[in-house]
Design a protein around this motif. Structure first.
Motif, PDB file in Angstrom:
ATOM      1  N   ARG A   6     -47.672 -34.914  59.625  1.00 14.11           N
ATOM      2  CA  ARG A   6     -46.725 -35.736  60.483  1.00 14.11           C
ATOM      3  C   ARG A   6     -47.129 -36.393  61.424  1.00 14.11           C
ATOM      4  NH1 ARG A   6     -41.758 -31.284  60.346  1.00 14.11           N
ATOM      5  NH2 ARG A   6     -41.539 -31.577  57.940  1.00 14.11           N
ATOM      6  N   GLN A   7     -48.376 -36.093  61.977  1.00 16.39           N
ATOM      7  CA  GLN A   7     -49.255 -36.583  62.944  1.00 16.39           C
ATOM      8  C   GLN A   7     -49.617 -37.983  62.628  1.00 16.39           C
ATOM      9  OE1 GLN A   7     -52.047 -33.687  64.063  1.00 16.39           O
ATOM     10  NE2 GLN A   7     -50.762 -32.548  65.230  1.00 16.39           N
ATOM     11  N   PRO A   8     -49.486 -38.974  63.422  1.00 18.32           N
ATOM     12  CA  PRO A   8     -49.843 -40.486  63.020  1.00 18.32           C
ATOM     13  C   PRO A   8     -51.191 -40.732  62.173  1.00 18.32           C
ATOM     14  CG  PRO A   8     -49.354 -40.312  65.387  1.00 18.32           C
ATOM     15  CD  PRO A   8     -49.381 -38.864  64.948  1.00 18.32           C
ATOM     16  N   GLN A   9     -52.201 -40.075  62.571  1.00 17.05           N
ATOM     17  CA  GLN A   9     -53.423 -40.324  61.837  1.00 17.05           C
ATOM     18  C   GLN A   9     -53.490 -40.015  60.320  1.00 17.05           C
ATOM     19  OE1 GLN A   9     -53.125 -38.041  64.392  1.00 17.05           O
ATOM     20  NE2 GLN A   9     -54.698 -36.795  64.221  1.00 17.05           N
ATOM     21  N   TYR A  10     -52.342 -39.035  59.984  1.00 12.58           N
ATOM     22  CA  TYR A  10     -52.128 -38.390  58.643  1.00 12.58           C
ATOM     23  C   TYR A  10     -51.195 -39.187  57.758  1.00 12.58           C
ATOM     24  CZ  TYR A  10     -55.886 -35.193  59.774  1.00 12.58           C
ATOM     25  OH  TYR A  10     -57.117 -34.351  60.377  1.00 12.58           O
ATOM     26  N   ALA A  11     -49.852 -39.362  58.631  1.00 14.34           N
ATOM     27  CA  ALA A  11     -48.624 -39.938  58.247  1.00 14.34           C
ATOM     28  C   ALA A  11     -49.164 -41.206  57.672  1.00 14.34           C
ATOM     29  CB  ALA A  11     -47.769 -39.821  59.081  1.00 14.34           C
ATOM     30  N   THR A  26     -51.682 -42.246  56.580  1.00 14.82           N
ATOM     31  CA  THR A  26     -52.484 -42.346  55.281  1.00 14.82           C
ATOM     32  C   THR A  26     -52.042 -41.877  54.037  1.00 14.82           C
ATOM     33  OG1 THR A  26     -53.902 -40.421  56.213  1.00 14.82           O
ATOM     34  CG2 THR A  26     -54.774 -42.641  56.564  1.00 14.82           C
ATOM     35  N   GLY A  27     -50.577 -41.661  54.146  1.00 19.28           N
ATOM     36  CA  GLY A  27     -49.875 -41.156  52.987  1.00 19.28           C
ATOM     37  C   GLY A  27     -50.023 -39.398  52.585  1.00 19.28           C
ATOM     38  N   TRP A  28     -50.319 -38.853  53.645  1.00 14.90           N
ATOM     39  CA  TRP A  28     -50.250 -37.372  53.442  1.00 14.90           C
ATOM     40  C   TRP A  28     -48.940 -36.819  53.101  1.00 14.90           C
ATOM     41  CZ3 TRP A  28     -54.231 -33.715  52.211  1.00 14.90           C
ATOM     42  CH2 TRP A  28     -55.573 -34.311  52.477  1.00 14.90           C
ATOM     43  N   THR A  29     -48.686 -36.051  52.235  1.00 17.71           N
ATOM     44  CA  THR A  29     -47.188 -35.457  51.952  1.00 17.71           C
ATOM     45  C   THR A  29     -47.359 -34.045  51.896  1.00 17.71           C
ATOM     46  OG1 THR A  29     -47.405 -35.425  49.687  1.00 17.71           O
ATOM     47  CG2 THR A  29     -46.779 -37.698  50.791  1.00 17.71           C
ATOM     48  N   ARG A  30     -46.020 -33.520  51.865  1.00 19.05           N
ATOM     49  CA  ARG A  30     -45.839 -32.001  51.891  1.00 19.05           C
ATOM     50  C   ARG A  30     -46.526 -31.521  50.331  1.00 19.05           C
ATOM     51  NH1 ARG A  30     -43.388 -27.105  53.964  1.00 19.05           N
ATOM     52  NH2 ARG A  30     -43.068 -25.852  52.121  1.00 19.05           N
ATOM     53  N   ARG A  51     -60.552 -35.419  43.620  1.00 16.37           N
ATOM     54  CA  ARG A  51     -59.350 -35.776  42.800  1.00 16.37           C
ATOM     55  C   ARG A  51     -58.454 -36.771  43.453  1.00 16.37           C
ATOM     56  NH1 ARG A  51     -57.429 -31.732  39.069  1.00 16.37           N
ATOM     57  NH2 ARG A  51     -55.888 -33.078  38.808  1.00 16.37           N
ATOM     58  N   ARG A  52     -58.398 -36.576  44.699  1.00 16.68           N
ATOM     59  CA  ARG A  52     -57.373 -37.669  45.259  1.00 16.68           C
ATOM     60  C   ARG A  52     -58.320 -38.667  45.992  1.00 16.68           C
ATOM     61  NH1 ARG A  52     -52.848 -34.534  46.118  1.00 16.68           N
ATOM     62  NH2 ARG A  52     -52.666 -33.010  44.232  1.00 16.68           N
ATOM     63  N   GLY A  53     -59.321 -38.952  46.045  1.00 16.91           N
ATOM     64  CA  GLY A  53     -59.912 -39.974  46.438  1.00 16.91           C
ATOM     65  C   GLY A  53     -59.796 -40.091  47.998  1.00 16.91           C
ATOM     66  N   ARG A  54     -60.060 -38.852  48.585  1.00 15.03           N
ATOM     67  CA  ARG A  54     -59.873 -38.726  49.800  1.00 15.03           C
ATOM     68  C   ARG A  54     -61.409 -38.292  50.519  1.00 15.03           C
ATOM     69  NH1 ARG A  54     -55.314 -39.474  52.579  1.00 15.03           N
ATOM     70  NH2 ARG A  54     -53.282 -39.435  51.157  1.00 15.03           N
ATOM     71  N   ARG A  55     -61.689 -38.434  51.713  1.00 19.66           N
ATOM     72  CA  ARG A  55     -63.001 -38.058  52.361  1.00 19.66           C
ATOM     73  C   ARG A  55     -62.805 -36.690  52.471  1.00 19.66           C
ATOM     74  NH1 ARG A  55     -63.090 -42.101  57.462  1.00 19.66           N
ATOM     75  NH2 ARG A  55     -60.698 -41.686  57.016  1.00 19.66           N
ATOM     76  N   PHE A  56     -63.936 -36.072  52.305  1.00 21.09           N
ATOM     77  CA  PHE A  56     -64.157 -34.466  52.411  1.00 21.09           C
ATOM     78  C   PHE A  56     -63.912 -33.977  53.790  1.00 21.09           C
ATOM     79  CE2 PHE A  56     -66.910 -30.747  53.647  1.00 21.09           C
ATOM     80  CZ  PHE A  56     -66.091 -30.045  52.736  1.00 21.09           C
ATOM     81  N   PHE A  57     -63.959 -34.780  54.813  1.00 18.74           N
ATOM     82  CA  PHE A  57     -64.067 -34.186  56.118  1.00 18.74           C
ATOM     83  C   PHE A  57     -62.637 -34.592  56.560  1.00 18.74           C
ATOM     84  CE2 PHE A  57     -68.785 -34.088  56.229  1.00 18.74           C
ATOM     85  CZ  PHE A  57     -68.801 -32.802  56.258  1.00 18.74           C
ATOM     86  N   GLU A  58     -62.114 -35.552  56.131  1.00 24.53           N
ATOM     87  CA  GLU A  58     -60.361 -35.713  56.362  1.00 24.53           C
ATOM     88  C   GLU A  58     -59.685 -34.618  56.041  1.00 24.53           C
ATOM     89  OE1 GLU A  58     -56.923 -38.758  54.803  1.00 24.53           O
ATOM     90  OE2 GLU A  58     -59.287 -39.212  54.329  1.00 24.53           O
ATOM     91  N   VAL A  59     -60.130 -34.063  54.634  1.00 21.60           N
ATOM     92  CA  VAL A  59     -59.329 -33.109  54.113  1.00 21.60           C
ATOM     93  C   VAL A  59     -59.540 -31.640  55.161  1.00 21.60           C
ATOM     94  CG1 VAL A  59     -58.961 -31.429  52.342  1.00 21.60           C
ATOM     95  CG2 VAL A  59     -59.517 -33.812  51.642  1.00 21.60           C
ATOM     96  N   THR A  60     -60.965 -31.465  55.318  1.00 19.69           N
ATOM     97  CA  THR A  60     -61.076 -30.161  56.190  1.00 19.69           C
ATOM     98  C   THR A  60     -60.610 -30.293  57.657  1.00 19.69           C
ATOM     99  OG1 THR A  60     -63.331 -31.145  56.750  1.00 19.69           O
ATOM    100  CG2 THR A  60     -63.036 -29.626  54.891  1.00 19.69           C
ATOM    101  N   ASP A  61     -60.536 -31.759  58.336  1.00 18.79           N
ATOM    102  CA  ASP A  61     -60.003 -31.896  59.401  1.00 18.79           C
ATOM    103  C   ASP A  61     -58.574 -31.648  59.499  1.00 18.79           C
ATOM    104  OD1 ASP A  61     -62.636 -32.465  60.790  1.00 18.79           O
ATOM    105  OD2 ASP A  61     -62.008 -34.596  60.937  1.00 18.79           O
TER     106      ASP A  61
END
Length: 270
Positions: A42-47, A49-53, A118-128
């Protein structure tokens, strides 16, 4: 002098089904991850870019698989390579005990790389995203270690007010309750520092780097109070295996944190 109360490892018995305290601490860890990671989305930098529950639930699934497989393989190869290479099928027998955090971390990183691909996201975006959500889960696990009376500390000065005898160790020596030290350092304190740090946007990879450095440093310190594994003892420079495994972790964290700020975000690993 305090004496470990030797809790019954079974928290609840429902007929033939026994629910262990250690299993409950894992459930708490998973629940905390779901809650905290959902807050992160829910933080702006993730919301934005379409991150969901649903993403968080999938991350938890992949993470559980990674931590179990990686933790078991890491313990087998880092701590008892000769035995397990001679008995490879026993690597799969997780119920016999033996898990390594550092192996679990490698397993989680592999699972996150698969998720990112699988989701087409940057690896470090996920780990962050997940890094600040991990320490409280680790803290829950250390409570499980304490309840089970395992991974006790080194001998302590009897005058230390919280020195504790662990009958499970086979001696009456007062010891450091190192499980609680790890609960406080690599669990609660690391969580607070990372959560505060990650509330503001940072270059992709910096939160992950901060986690590696923070955990590595706090675990390195805690190992001075934790009894080394009896089958290994202290290694070169009077350091435990846990400390030696923290050295590359801290160095990798420093390099990642520095590189994240020096390299444009578009060029960070995908």
């Amino acid at each position: 002098m305090l004496v470990h109360p030797q809790f019954d490892p079974i928290a609840l018995q429902l007929g033939p089904v026994a629910i262990h305290w250690y299993g409950l601490t894992y459930l708490v860890a998973f629940g905390l991850f779901l809650w905290l990671a959902t807050l992160r989305t829910r933080q702006p930098q993730y919301a934005q870019t379409g991150w969901t529950r649903r993403d968080v639930e999938d991350l938890l699934f992949f993470g559980v698989v990674g931590v179990v497989l990686g933790g078991r393989l890491g313990y087998s190869l880092f701590y008892k390579p000769d035995y397990y290479l001679s008995h490879p099928l026993e690597m799969l027998m997780v119920w016999k005990g033996g898990m390594s955090f550092h192996g679990g971390l490698l397993g989680v990183l592999a699972a996150m790389a698969f998720f990112a691909h699988r989701r087409g996201r940057r690896f470090f975006e996920v780990t962050d995203l997940i890094a600040p959500c991990v320490p409280l889960g680790l803290a829950s696990g250390r409570i499980g270690n304490f309840i089970n009376g395992e991974l006790w500390g080194r001998a302590a000065d009897p005058s230390l007010p919280w020195a504790m005898v662990f009958p499970q160790s086979g001696s009456d020596l007062p010891r450091h309750p190192s499980q609680l030290y790890q609960f406080g350092l690599e669990g609660v304190l690391l969580f607070v520092l990372l959560w505060v740090y990650a509330r503001r946007p940072h270059a992709v990879g910096r939160v992950s780097g901060a986690f590696l450095v923070g955990y590595g440093v706090f675990r390195f310190i805690a190992e001075y109070f934790r009894e080394p594994d009896s089958f290994l003892g202290l290694l070169a420079l009077n350091m435990s295996m846990g400390q030696w495994l923290c050295v590359p972790m801290v160095l990798a964290g420093i390099v990642l944190w520095w590189r994240a700020g020096a390299v444009p975000a578009a060029r960070m690993a995908r």
